[in-house]
Scaffold this motif. Sequence first.
Motif, PDB file in Angstrom:
ATOM      1  N   PRO A  79      25.758   8.819  41.757  1.00 38.81           N
ATOM      2  CA  PRO A  79      25.386   8.112  40.528  1.00 38.81           C
ATOM      3  C   PRO A  79      24.371   6.991  40.737  1.00 38.81           C
ATOM      4  O   PRO A  79      23.637   6.647  39.829  1.00 38.81           O
ATOM      5  N   SER A  80      24.297   6.424  41.931  1.00 36.78           N
ATOM      6  CA  SER A  80      23.354   5.333  42.184  1.00 36.78           C
ATOM      7  C   SER A  80      21.998   5.844  42.674  1.00 36.78           C
ATOM      8  O   SER A  80      21.120   5.048  42.992  1.00 36.78           O
ATOM      9  N   SER A  81      21.797   7.160  42.712  1.00 37.85           N
ATOM     10  CA  SER A  81      20.556   7.735  43.237  1.00 37.85           C
ATOM     11  C   SER A  81      19.370   7.595  42.297  1.00 37.85           C
ATOM     12  O   SER A  81      18.230   7.718  42.715  1.00 37.85           O
ATOM     13  N   GLY A  82      19.634   7.366  41.012  1.00 36.27           N
ATOM     14  CA  GLY A  82      18.547   7.309  40.047  1.00 36.27           C
ATOM     15  C   GLY A  82      18.127   8.684  39.557  1.00 36.27           C
ATOM     16  O   GLY A  82      17.253   8.809  38.713  1.00 36.27           O
ATOM     17  N   ASN A  83      18.750   9.723  40.057  1.00 29.80           N
ATOM     18  CA  ASN A  83      18.456  11.086  39.640  1.00 29.80           C
ATOM     19  C   ASN A  83      18.947  11.270  38.199  1.00 29.80           C
ATOM     20  O   ASN A  83      20.108  10.993  37.904  1.00 29.80           O
ATOM     21  N   PRO A  84      18.090  11.753  37.292  1.00 33.27           N
ATOM     22  CA  PRO A  84      18.512  11.914  35.904  1.00 33.27           C
ATOM     23  C   PRO A  84      19.610  12.959  35.698  1.00 33.27           C
ATOM     24  O   PRO A  84      20.260  12.984  34.661  1.00 33.27           O
ATOM     25  N   GLU A  85      19.853  13.806  36.692  1.00 39.13           N
ATOM     26  CA  GLU A  85      20.917  14.810  36.602  1.00 39.13           C
ATOM     27  C   GLU A  85      22.278  14.251  37.041  1.00 39.13           C
ATOM     28  O   GLU A  85      23.298  14.893  36.874  1.00 39.13           O
ATOM     29  N   ALA A  86      22.285  13.051  37.625  1.00 39.50           N
ATOM     30  CA  ALA A  86      23.534  12.427  38.095  1.00 39.50           C
ATOM     31  C   ALA A  86      24.247  11.736  36.935  1.00 39.50           C
ATOM     32  O   ALA A  86      23.643  11.420  35.911  1.00 39.50           O
ATOM     33  N   CYS A  87      25.543  11.497  37.097  1.00 40.52           N
ATOM     34  CA  CYS A  87      26.299  10.718  36.113  1.00 40.52           C
ATOM     35  C   CYS A  87      25.786   9.286  36.133  1.00 40.52           C
ATOM     36  O   CYS A  87      25.244   8.826  37.136  1.00 40.52           O
ATOM     37  N   PHE A  88      25.980   8.572  35.027  1.00 38.91           N
ATOM     38  CA  PHE A  88      25.659   7.157  35.039  1.00 38.91           C
ATOM     39  C   PHE A  88      26.546   6.457  36.063  1.00 38.91           C
ATOM     40  O   PHE A  88      27.693   6.854  36.273  1.00 38.91           O
ATOM     41  N   GLN A  89      26.023   5.408  36.712  1.00 38.75           N
ATOM     42  CA  GLN A  89      26.786   4.729  37.761  1.00 38.75           C
ATOM     43  C   GLN A  89      28.046   4.072  37.201  1.00 38.75           C
ATOM     44  O   GLN A  89      29.069   4.012  37.868  1.00 38.75           O
ATOM     45  N   PHE A  90      27.986   3.597  35.961  1.00 42.81           N
ATOM     46  CA  PHE A  90      29.141   2.949  35.327  1.00 42.81           C
ATOM     47  C   PHE A  90      29.407   3.622  33.992  1.00 42.81           C
ATOM     48  O   PHE A  90      28.484   4.046  33.307  1.00 42.81           O
TER      49      PHE A  90
END
Length: 58
Positions: free
Chosen positions: A17-28
């Motif tokens: 989530p902290s990768s900044g990848n738009p396919e990842a979940c939001f970090q929070f």
Amino acid sequence: MPRADSPLIDAGSPLDPSSGNPEACFQFDQLSVERQIGKCDIGAVERIELFSDGFESP
């Protein structure tokens, strides 16, 4: 909040989530709970397990 037997639990993106990848979940989530890498829930909030074994210990 998802129920314990919800298919949404741990079904989100496996990306960090902290990768900044738009396919990842939001970090929070919307309650400011940090989502875990590879185990985020689908939806606005992350389910929090209060007890690791599912039962309250004395």
